[in-house]
Design a protein around this motif. Structure first.
Motif, PDB file in Angstrom:
ATOM      1  N   ARG A   1       0.867  -1.188   0.000  1.00  0.00           N
ATOM      2  CA  ARG A   1       0.000   0.000   0.000  1.00  0.00           C
ATOM      3  C   ARG A   1       0.899   1.231   0.000  1.00  0.00           C
ATOM      4  O   ARG A   1       1.641   1.458   0.955  1.00  0.00           O
ATOM      5  CB  ARG A   1      -0.926  -0.012   1.224  1.00  0.00           C
ATOM      6  CG  ARG A   1      -2.029   1.037   1.137  1.00  0.00           C
ATOM      7  CD  ARG A   1      -3.196   0.688   2.046  1.00  0.00           C
ATOM      8  NE  ARG A   1      -3.769  -0.585   1.660  1.00  0.00           N
ATOM      9  CZ  ARG A   1      -4.267  -1.481   2.516  1.00  0.00           C
ATOM     10  NH1 ARG A   1      -4.319  -1.206   3.801  1.00  0.00           N
ATOM     11  NH2 ARG A   1      -4.741  -2.631   2.077  1.00  0.00           N
ATOM     12  N   ARG A   2       0.806   1.993  -1.062  1.00  0.00           N
ATOM     13  CA  ARG A   2       1.647   3.187  -1.157  1.00  0.00           C
ATOM     14  C   ARG A   2       0.979   4.335  -0.407  1.00  0.00           C
ATOM     15  O   ARG A   2      -0.227   4.556  -0.532  1.00  0.00           O
ATOM     16  CB  ARG A   2       1.850   3.570  -2.629  1.00  0.00           C
ATOM     17  CG  ARG A   2       3.001   4.563  -2.813  1.00  0.00           C
ATOM     18  CD  ARG A   2       3.302   4.825  -4.273  1.00  0.00           C
ATOM     19  NE  ARG A   2       2.201   5.505  -4.918  1.00  0.00           N
ATOM     20  CZ  ARG A   2       1.626   5.098  -6.041  1.00  0.00           C
ATOM     21  NH1 ARG A   2       2.035   3.991  -6.650  1.00  0.00           N
ATOM     22  NH2 ARG A   2       0.631   5.773  -6.569  1.00  0.00           N
ATOM     23  N   LEU A   3       1.754   5.038   0.387  1.00  0.00           N
ATOM     24  CA  LEU A   3       1.230   6.160   1.168  1.00  0.00           C
ATOM     25  C   LEU A   3       1.704   7.474   0.561  1.00  0.00           C
ATOM     26  O   LEU A   3       2.756   7.524  -0.073  1.00  0.00           O
ATOM     27  CB  LEU A   3       1.734   6.068   2.615  1.00  0.00           C
ATOM     28  CG  LEU A   3       1.527   4.738   3.352  1.00  0.00           C
ATOM     29  CD1 LEU A   3       2.009   4.846   4.804  1.00  0.00           C
ATOM     30  CD2 LEU A   3       0.060   4.309   3.317  1.00  0.00           C
ATOM     31  N   ASP A   4       0.930   8.523   0.770  1.00  0.00           N
ATOM     32  CA  ASP A   4       1.391   9.840   0.327  1.00  0.00           C
ATOM     33  C   ASP A   4       2.267  10.477   1.423  1.00  0.00           C
ATOM     34  O   ASP A   4       2.585   9.834   2.426  1.00  0.00           O
ATOM     35  CB  ASP A   4       0.207  10.735  -0.067  1.00  0.00           C
ATOM     36  CG  ASP A   4      -0.659  11.114   1.133  1.00  0.00           C
ATOM     37  OD1 ASP A   4      -0.226  10.914   2.292  1.00  0.00           O
ATOM     38  OD2 ASP A   4      -1.766  11.623   0.919  1.00  0.00           O
ATOM     39  N   GLU A   5       2.635  11.711   1.216  1.00  0.00           N
ATOM     40  CA  GLU A   5       3.560  12.357   2.164  1.00  0.00           C
ATOM     41  C   GLU A   5       2.973  12.498   3.566  1.00  0.00           C
ATOM     42  O   GLU A   5       3.710  12.585   4.546  1.00  0.00           O
ATOM     43  CB  GLU A   5       3.956  13.737   1.633  1.00  0.00           C
ATOM     44  CG  GLU A   5       4.870  13.655   0.414  1.00  0.00           C
ATOM     45  CD  GLU A   5       4.978  14.979  -0.311  1.00  0.00           C
ATOM     46  OE1 GLU A   5       4.395  15.966   0.197  1.00  0.00           O
ATOM     47  OE2 GLU A   5       5.626  15.022  -1.376  1.00  0.00           O
ATOM     48  N   GLU A   6       1.647  12.530   3.635  1.00  0.00           N
ATOM     49  CA  GLU A   6       0.996  12.656   4.943  1.00  0.00           C
ATOM     50  C   GLU A   6       0.808  11.300   5.606  1.00  0.00           C
ATOM     51  O   GLU A   6       0.210  11.212   6.684  1.00  0.00           O
ATOM     52  CB  GLU A   6      -0.389  13.301   4.791  1.00  0.00           C
ATOM     53  CG  GLU A   6      -0.466  14.475   3.830  1.00  0.00           C
ATOM     54  CD  GLU A   6       0.189  15.708   4.442  1.00  0.00           C
ATOM     55  OE1 GLU A   6      -0.125  16.009   5.601  1.00  0.00           O
ATOM     56  OE2 GLU A   6       1.042  16.323   3.753  1.00  0.00           O
ATOM     57  N   GLY A   7       1.229  10.251   4.941  1.00  0.00           N
ATOM     58  CA  GLY A   7       1.039   8.911   5.513  1.00  0.00           C
ATOM     59  C   GLY A   7      -0.333   8.331   5.222  1.00  0.00           C
ATOM     60  O   GLY A   7      -0.735   7.343   5.826  1.00  0.00           O
ATOM     61  N   VAL A   8      -1.051   8.976   4.290  1.00  0.00           N
ATOM     62  CA  VAL A   8      -2.384   8.472   3.925  1.00  0.00           C
ATOM     63  C   VAL A   8      -2.244   7.549   2.703  1.00  0.00           C
ATOM     64  O   VAL A   8      -1.484   7.845   1.774  1.00  0.00           O
ATOM     65  CB  VAL A   8      -3.330   9.646   3.608  1.00  0.00           C
ATOM     66  CG1 VAL A   8      -4.687   9.137   3.145  1.00  0.00           C
ATOM     67  CG2 VAL A   8      -3.462  10.552   4.821  1.00  0.00           C
ATOM     68  N   ALA A   9      -2.990   6.436   2.738  1.00  0.00           N
ATOM     69  CA  ALA A   9      -2.926   5.484   1.625  1.00  0.00           C
ATOM     70  C   ALA A   9      -3.298   6.178   0.322  1.00  0.00           C
ATOM     71  O   ALA A   9      -4.266   6.944   0.281  1.00  0.00           O
ATOM     72  CB  ALA A   9      -3.876   4.321   1.892  1.00  0.00           C
ATOM     73  N   GLU A  10      -2.550   5.929  -0.739  1.00  0.00           N
ATOM     74  CA  GLU A  10      -2.925   6.515  -2.031  1.00  0.00           C
ATOM     75  C   GLU A  10      -3.066   5.482  -3.138  1.00  0.00           C
ATOM     76  O   GLU A  10      -3.679   5.768  -4.158  1.00  0.00           O
ATOM     77  CB  GLU A  10      -1.988   7.645  -2.452  1.00  0.00           C
ATOM     78  CG  GLU A  10      -0.587   7.204  -2.807  1.00  0.00           C
ATOM     79  CD  GLU A  10       0.263   8.364  -3.369  1.00  0.00           C
ATOM     80  OE1 GLU A  10      -0.109   9.523  -3.190  1.00  0.00           O
ATOM     81  OE2 GLU A  10       1.301   8.058  -3.981  1.00  0.00           O
ATOM     82  N   ALA A  11      -2.537   4.295  -2.955  1.00  0.00           N
ATOM     83  CA  ALA A  11      -2.760   3.243  -3.960  1.00  0.00           C
ATOM     84  C   ALA A  11      -2.456   1.871  -3.382  1.00  0.00           C
ATOM     85  O   ALA A  11      -1.601   1.724  -2.504  1.00  0.00           O
ATOM     86  CB  ALA A  11      -1.895   3.468  -5.186  1.00  0.00           C
TER      87      ALA A  11
ATOM     88  N   LYS B   1      -8.099   1.326   8.749  1.00  0.00           N
ATOM     89  CA  LYS B   1      -9.164   2.233   8.305  1.00  0.00           C
ATOM     90  C   LYS B   1      -8.737   3.686   8.515  1.00  0.00           C
ATOM     91  O   LYS B   1      -8.986   4.547   7.661  1.00  0.00           O
ATOM     92  CB  LYS B   1     -10.460   1.915   9.060  1.00  0.00           C
ATOM     93  CG  LYS B   1     -11.650   2.729   8.595  1.00  0.00           C
ATOM     94  CD  LYS B   1     -12.993   2.140   9.050  1.00  0.00           C
ATOM     95  CE  LYS B   1     -13.230   2.263  10.531  1.00  0.00           C
ATOM     96  NZ  LYS B   1     -14.641   1.955  10.893  1.00  0.00           N
ATOM     97  N   ALA B   2      -8.083   3.940   9.632  1.00  0.00           N
ATOM     98  CA  ALA B   2      -7.659   5.305   9.946  1.00  0.00           C
ATOM     99  C   ALA B   2      -6.618   5.815   8.953  1.00  0.00           C
ATOM    100  O   ALA B   2      -6.473   7.029   8.777  1.00  0.00           O
ATOM    101  CB  ALA B   2      -7.099   5.360  11.367  1.00  0.00           C
ATOM    102  N   ALA B   3      -5.891   4.909   8.307  1.00  0.00           N
ATOM    103  CA  ALA B   3      -4.849   5.328   7.357  1.00  0.00           C
ATOM    104  C   ALA B   3      -5.387   5.507   5.945  1.00  0.00           C
ATOM    105  O   ALA B   3      -4.638   5.866   5.037  1.00  0.00           O
ATOM    106  CB  ALA B   3      -3.707   4.317   7.364  1.00  0.00           C
ATOM    107  N   LEU B   4      -6.683   5.274   5.752  1.00  0.00           N
ATOM    108  CA  LEU B   4      -7.277   5.489   4.428  1.00  0.00           C
ATOM    109  C   LEU B   4      -7.660   6.956   4.276  1.00  0.00           C
ATOM    110  O   LEU B   4      -7.822   7.666   5.280  1.00  0.00           O
ATOM    111  CB  LEU B   4      -8.523   4.614   4.263  1.00  0.00           C
ATOM    112  CG  LEU B   4      -8.289   3.097   4.219  1.00  0.00           C
ATOM    113  CD1 LEU B   4      -9.616   2.354   4.126  1.00  0.00           C
ATOM    114  CD2 LEU B   4      -7.377   2.727   3.049  1.00  0.00           C
TER     115      LEU B   4
END
Lengths: 448, 448
Positions: A366-376, A420-423
């Motif tokens: 699961r790739r995360l963005d700079e904020e640590g939020v899942a992006e793909a 779920k919190a990381a989505l």
């Protein structure tokens, strides 16, 4: 530790018959053809989420591990297969010594998934792996469907506790698994004693309308309940007139009354009235529990109401409109020959009518963005790109037939909350939409 | 005969924990209040059919009888209840000797039902009856939902055989019950070996795409299958190119090839093409089996196609949109006192929010018109009107705790076919509509 050791109310001596007939006939034909030993890789995935859902929830993994450990063909089972001529004697002899000796990798339980996520990967000989298809899919398709509904309801409820009470609306053993999946999805407790017994989930409950109707008056019923269960009990106040019941309840239990339950009517309106009445009567700490065909939308609509907990039945155990997932178990690679060293060849059914598969043994990250939020959700074959090496989703669950990854149910529950919190925030919107992150495929070798 | 005697793959030592927590707390409070012994009548019914459905199908009755026979609180269960403080010591003592000693009446399994039909009636002390609510509803709500879907699919299929193959789409034990319910609803066989083992339902199956993909070529796979399973086998022809597969299949098996299976694509179109091709190749007796997310509408749409059998999975085991029924278990009458001779008083929750019930111990009869076609479901309390005395629907299933009415599964299957045939023709229309006959209530005493 086997299922029996956990004190299952329904003992499972073997799970080997939770299997489709054709798994055994395929085995027989492969044994005869000399192809049964080809090293094989099967993967579990879905081509799509249920319509409008933003994410899926992996649940049932722990039950799969139990089922695989207990997947044995004992004498009674073999005799049945012989009598019914399901397979020939050579195959029966092979089955008699069956014990899964391969490897299983998977998304850990409670993790979220998306279309194409390889949520489970089973590796071993074709023969030993093909037999496991039905029971693995039964468990994951059922439990993940319930957990996904539970997760949405949990988001809708905010911090308020959810009680699972759907046992009466589904098969009696599906109910036990449903309570387990609901707990992973964020529910706090269950009404189902078997689920408490089997999985140590907190159980709750006090009384039904029948209890009030059994007594000569509602007052008699409330007094009987408080006398026996204490002032902290929850009194059901909608058998006759709610306002009168609330008055009687506080008269009998005093302001220490634990809670009242409302099971019918316009819950928003009634909850406000009851809260007002309880406060006026001095029962400021008495809680209000609502139950009555709730789903995530009804729960969300009560967000501003003075409600302290929700009991959810039918809509939970039926997956809130999606009682099953569409997970499939597909052969994605197999050896060229029966030689244990033979290289694996990716395989896939040709696309006909939309049932596409992608061949090859897959990794997922699961790739995360700079904020640590899942992006793909990134799925690929071949080497894992360096930048995703610490974001890998698959963990080894079984090694050489031995279960590695048994864990307490709370670990899966906590993992789900964290995943779920990381989505992205829109994951928990109840409205219909696309999967909250896209699935990207990386072709073999391109990432290294 | 208990469940264990039938060789259940999953042994059920006790069904007592398939019970909601509140049944036990109600019991405790009633024991303390001295009301637990009041003679009581509980009835199972639905307030409505699933939206658009014309009739319901009673299924699960046989399983209810098994569950009630095995409803005992053994030491392990009692210890759990003690440790978790679900109930007090007095209640545990009472539970230790629990054995249902009352009477059960019900619609025989396979019978059709309508809103308000009292499909099951349980009579005994409040204490012994209240405990049975959850497990009875679990079984009837699940099994009846599946049987209703099966019945519609069976109508849509005309005389063509239906194969139940949904095990992978539902809980592994719900799957066994689903195969049983599907058989009652008119299915011919199942893929689920556990259902074959437990209920002696014919099991069928040959191969999946994985089997073709395991082999170096489709030809190798077909040859392996025919070599092992014989020319009468069913070859799956849609892994790559269907036309080529059919040609290969007949080359290898000859015109004696049993059947081909098509699992994807435009089934109507493909079935016609394959039939044409098979006939040209001289395989005029080779059958065509289709499987691929079928439901009753898809089955009906293939009525004119050259199809010889349908395999149905997901949509069957999820009740074709209605995975549960809304059956409830309600106290409808109870004695004025604990005296065994005390008269029964009808009781009912006051209507709030539409959850209406009708108090009193009910009879039910199906009134026929002059042609012998059902014209109304008549439900009443008090004496049965003379003209309906030979049309009564409830039969005694348990007397004084002893099961009277165990029967082979085929009896329920035959009964369902007969009951459906006696409904107005519009019962088997697939389109949405009202219940095909109305439910009429006859007030106490008015009919005698």
């Amino acid at each position: 530790m086997g299922v029996a050791d956990l004190g299952l109310p329904v003992d499972v001596p073997s799970t080997a018959l939770f299997t489709d007939h054709y798994e055994l006939t395929m085995l027989q034909a492969a044994l005869k053809a000399g192809t049964a030993d080809r090293r094989s890789v099967f993967e579990v995935f879905t081509r799509r989420l249920p319509e409008g859902r933003r994410y899926g929830v992996v649940a049932g993994t722990g039950r799969v591990l139990d089922a695989l450990e207990n997947f044995r063909f004992d004498e009674g089972v073999l005799e049945f297969l012989r009598e019914r001529r399901v397979v020939d004697e050579e195959t029966l002899r092979w089955l008699a010594s069956y014990r899964f000796s391969g490897d299983v990798y998977g998304y850990p339980e409670g993790e979220v998934y998306f279309p194409g996520s390889p949520v489970l990967r089973v590796e071993g000989s074709f023969a030993e792996c093909v037999l496991l298809e039905t029971v693995i899919l039964s468990i994951l398709n059922h439990d993940s469907a319930i957990a996904a509904a539970a997760s949405r309801m949990s988001s809708a409820a905010g911090g308020r506790p959810l009680i699972e009470m759907g046992a009466r609306r589904t098969h009696e053993l599906a109910a036990v698994a449903a309570a387990r999946a609901a707990y992973i999805g964020g529910f706090a407790s269950t009404s189902d004693l078997a689920a408490g017994f089997r999985y140590n989930i907190p159980t709750v409950g006090t009384s039904a309308h029948a209890f009030t109707l059994l007594h000569d008056t509602e007052r008699d019923a409330f007094r009987a309940q408080v006398d026996s269960l204490g002032r902290g009990t929850t009194l059901l106040v909608d058998t006759y007139d709610v306002a009168e019941a609330v008055r009687t309840a506080v008269e009998i239990a005093g302001p220490e009354l634990g809670a009242v339950r409302i099971d019918s009517g316009d819950l928003l309106l009634v909850a406000h009235r009851v809260r007002h009445q309880l406060d006026e009567l001095g029962a400021k700490n008495t809680k209000i529990i609502v139950t009555s065909d709730l789903d995530e939308y009804a729960i969300a609509s009560l967000a501003a109401a003075p409600v302290d907990g929700y009991g959810v039945g039918t809509r939970l155990v039926t997956g809130s409109g999606h009682p099953t997932c569409s997970m499939v178990y597909k052969l994605v690679a197999r050896a060229e020959t029966s030689d244990p060293e033979a290289p694996l060849v990716p395989v896939a059914k040709k696309s006909v009518g939309g049932k596409t598969s992608i061949g090859g043994r897959k990794w997922a990250a699961r790739r995360l963005d700079e904020e640590g939020v899942a992006e793909a959700e990134v799925v690929g074959t071949g080497p894992v790109p360096d930048e995703l090496s610490d974001r890998q989703l698959l963990v080894q669950l079984i090694k050489g037939g031995e279960v590695l990854a048994r864990e307490p149910l709370d670990a899966a529950r906590d993992r789900h909350a964290a995943a779920k919190a990381a989505l992205p925030l829109s994951a928990t919107q109840l409205s219909r939409g696309e999967p909250v992150i896209p699935t990207e495929y990386v072709k073999s070798g391109s990432g290294s």
